[in-house]
Write a protein that holds these residues in place. Structure first.
Motif, mmCIF file in Angstrom:
data_model
loop_
_atom_site.group_PDB
_atom_site.id
_atom_site.type_symbol
_atom_site.label_atom_id
_atom_site.label_comp_id
_atom_site.label_asym_id
_atom_site.label_seq_id
_atom_site.Cartn_x
_atom_site.Cartn_y
_atom_site.Cartn_z
ATOM 1 N N CYS A 101 -1.601 -2.873 -3.548
ATOM 2 C CA CYS A 101 -1.573 -3.031 -5.003
ATOM 3 C C CYS A 101 -0.417 -3.938 -5.412
ATOM 4 C CB CYS A 101 -1.370 -1.671 -5.683
ATOM 5 S SG CYS A 101 -2.764 -0.543 -5.502
ATOM 6 N N ASN A 102 -0.586 -4.619 -6.539
ATOM 7 C CA ASN A 102 0.501 -5.410 -7.111
ATOM 8 C C ASN A 102 1.544 -4.457 -7.671
ATOM 9 O OD1 ASN A 102 -1.091 -7.605 -6.512
ATOM 10 N ND2 ASN A 102 -1.767 -7.936 -8.619
ATOM 11 N N THR A 105 -1.038 11.058 -1.485
ATOM 12 C CA THR A 105 -2.465 10.941 -1.819
ATOM 13 C C THR A 105 -3.264 11.449 -0.612
ATOM 14 O OG1 THR A 105 -2.679 8.726 -0.871
ATOM 15 C CG2 THR A 105 -1.959 8.860 -3.190
ATOM 16 N N PRO A 106 -4.591 11.556 -0.741
ATOM 17 C CA PRO A 106 -5.376 12.064 0.393
ATOM 18 C C PRO A 106 -5.239 11.248 1.687
ATOM 19 C CG PRO A 106 -6.644 12.228 -1.619
ATOM 20 C CD PRO A 106 -5.392 11.459 -1.962
ATOM 21 N N ILE A 107 -4.792 9.988 1.619
ATOM 22 C CA ILE A 107 -4.655 9.192 2.844
ATOM 23 C C ILE A 107 -3.196 9.001 3.269
ATOM 24 C CG2 ILE A 107 -6.880 8.019 2.577
ATOM 25 C CD1 ILE A 107 -5.269 5.526 1.597
ATOM 26 N N SER A 108 -2.284 9.690 2.586
ATOM 27 C CA SER A 108 -0.862 9.577 2.951
ATOM 28 C C SER A 108 -0.611 10.149 4.334
ATOM 29 C CB SER A 108 0.006 10.339 1.935
ATOM 30 O OG SER A 108 0.006 9.690 0.699
ATOM 31 N N ARG A 109 0.420 9.617 4.981
ATOM 32 C CA ARG A 109 0.912 10.188 6.233
ATOM 33 C C ARG A 109 2.228 10.872 5.891
ATOM 34 N NH1 ARG A 109 -0.360 4.477 8.637
ATOM 35 N NH2 ARG A 109 -2.599 4.707 8.898
ATOM 36 N N GLY A 110 2.259 12.174 5.976
ATOM 37 C CA GLY A 110 3.461 12.912 5.583
ATOM 38 C C GLY A 110 3.639 12.880 4.070
ATOM 39 N N ASP A 111 4.877 12.657 3.627
ATOM 40 C CA ASP A 111 5.192 12.717 2.197
ATOM 41 C C ASP A 111 5.091 11.370 1.483
ATOM 42 O OD1 ASP A 111 5.701 15.418 2.337
ATOM 43 O OD2 ASP A 111 7.849 15.157 2.701
ATOM 44 N N GLU A 112 4.655 10.321 2.194
ATOM 45 C CA GLU A 112 4.621 8.985 1.578
ATOM 46 C C GLU A 112 3.601 8.918 0.441
ATOM 47 O OE1 GLU A 112 3.333 6.365 4.756
ATOM 48 O OE2 GLU A 112 1.254 6.975 4.510
ATOM 49 N N CYS A 113 3.777 7.928 -0.439
ATOM 50 C CA CYS A 113 2.792 7.589 -1.468
ATOM 51 C C CYS A 113 1.981 6.421 -0.923
ATOM 52 C CB CYS A 113 3.472 7.163 -2.769
ATOM 53 S SG CYS A 113 4.378 8.462 -3.602
ATOM 54 N N ARG A 114 0.767 6.703 -0.442
ATOM 55 C CA ARG A 114 -0.088 5.644 0.110
ATOM 56 C C ARG A 114 -1.248 5.414 -0.854
ATOM 57 N NH1 ARG A 114 -1.048 3.057 5.110
ATOM 58 N NH2 ARG A 114 0.670 4.251 5.995
ATOM 59 N N GLN A 143 0.826 -1.212 0.000
ATOM 60 C CA GLN A 143 0.000 0.000 0.000
ATOM 61 C C GLN A 143 0.859 1.260 0.000
ATOM 62 O OE1 GLN A 143 -2.971 0.237 3.111
ATOM 63 N NE2 GLN A 143 -4.087 1.835 2.013
ATOM 64 N N VAL A 144 2.009 1.219 0.683
ATOM 65 C CA VAL A 144 2.906 2.379 0.714
ATOM 66 C C VAL A 144 4.071 2.064 -0.223
ATOM 67 C CG1 VAL A 144 4.407 3.819 2.127
ATOM 68 C CG2 VAL A 144 2.218 3.002 3.048
ATOM 69 N N VAL A 145 4.267 2.944 -1.225
ATOM 70 C CA VAL A 145 5.262 2.699 -2.269
ATOM 71 C C VAL A 145 6.093 3.959 -2.505
ATOM 72 C CG1 VAL A 145 3.814 0.961 -3.405
ATOM 73 C CG2 VAL A 145 3.656 3.360 -4.128
ATOM 74 N N GLU A 146 7.157 3.812 -3.269
ATOM 75 C CA GLU A 146 7.992 4.952 -3.642
ATOM 76 C C GLU A 146 7.312 5.751 -4.761
ATOM 77 O OE1 GLU A 146 10.967 5.917 -2.256
ATOM 78 O OE2 GLU A 146 10.395 4.379 -0.804
ATOM 79 N N THR A 201 6.392 4.457 -8.640
ATOM 80 C CA THR A 201 6.069 3.030 -8.714
ATOM 81 C C THR A 201 4.923 2.827 -9.700
ATOM 82 O OG1 THR A 201 6.768 2.632 -6.439
ATOM 83 C CG2 THR A 201 5.221 1.042 -7.366
ATOM 84 N N VAL A 202 5.010 1.778 -10.509
ATOM 85 C CA VAL A 202 3.886 1.378 -11.353
ATOM 86 C C VAL A 202 3.183 0.247 -10.601
ATOM 87 C CG1 VAL A 202 3.154 0.443 -13.573
ATOM 88 C CG2 VAL A 202 5.103 2.014 -13.467
ATOM 89 N N ALA A 203 1.965 0.522 -10.155
ATOM 90 C CA ALA A 203 1.217 -0.426 -9.337
ATOM 91 C C ALA A 203 -0.084 -0.797 -10.042
ATOM 92 C CB ALA A 203 0.921 0.189 -7.969
ATOM 93 N N PHE A 204 -0.596 -1.978 -9.717
ATOM 94 C CA PHE A 204 -1.886 -2.412 -10.262
ATOM 95 C C PHE A 204 -2.864 -2.533 -9.112
ATOM 96 C CE2 PHE A 204 -5.191 -5.070 -11.915
ATOM 97 C CZ PHE A 204 -5.305 -4.661 -13.237
#
Length: 125
Positions: free
Chosen positions: A96-97, A82-91, A59-62, A65-68
Motif C-alpha cells: 500500500c502507499n 491482520t489475518p495474514i500477519s506473522r506474529g504481532d506485525e501489521c501486514r 505491505q508490513v507497516v507500523e 500507519t495511514v495507508a492507501f
C-alpha cells in the motif's frame, strides 16, 4: 496536512505527507463519506479515489500507519495484526502507499464496527 476520521463511536486525527501524489488525490476528494470494513485489527473503507501504487509502497507497516490500498481504492488503517500477519506485525493485504500516521492512540480504531458510516475531512490549518 491533517485529516479527521469519524465514526459513530469516536474519531481520530492523522497527519499525512502532503508531498505524495496519493495524498494530493485524496485531499481533492475530501470531505468523503464511506462505509467501514474490518479485517483483523485493520479498518478500511472505499474512497472513490483511484491512484497507482507508488515505488515505496509497503505491505508490513507500523500500527497507526495511514495507508492507501490501491487494489481497492481504499484507505487502510491497521492498529494490530491482520489475518495474514506473522506474529504481532501489521501486514496489509498487498503493498500500500504510505500516507502518514494516526495522531495518538490508533487502538481507538477498535471501536469501529464493519458497516459503520465513516467520514473523512480535512482539518483546516
Amino acid at each position: 496536512m491533517q485529516i479527521r476520521i469519524s465514526w459513530p463511536a469516536g474519531n481520530i486525527t492523522a497527519t499525512l505527507d502532503a508531498g505524495t501524489p496519493t495524498t494530493q488525490a485524496l485531499a481533492k476528494a475530501l470531505p468523503l463519506a464511506s462505509t467501514a470494513h474490518t479485517w483483523g485489527e485493520e479498518v478500511y473503507f472505499d474512497t472513490g479515489v483511484a491512484v497507482s501504487r507508488e515505488t515505496d509502497a509497503r505491505q508490513v507497516v507500523e500500527p497507526g500507519t495511514v495507508a492507501f490500498w490501491t487494489d481497492g481504492d481504499a484507505l487502510a488503517l491497521p492498529y494490530g495484526p491482520t489475518p495474514i500477519s506473522r506474529g504481532d506485525e501489521c501486514r496489509l493485504a498487498s503493498p500500500c502507499n504510505i500516507l502518514g500516521s494516526v495522531d495518538g492512540d490508533a487502538g481507538l480504531l477498535a471501536t469501529v464496527r464493519s458497516g459503520d458510516p465513516i467520514r473523512v475531512e480535512l482539518i483546516e490549518e
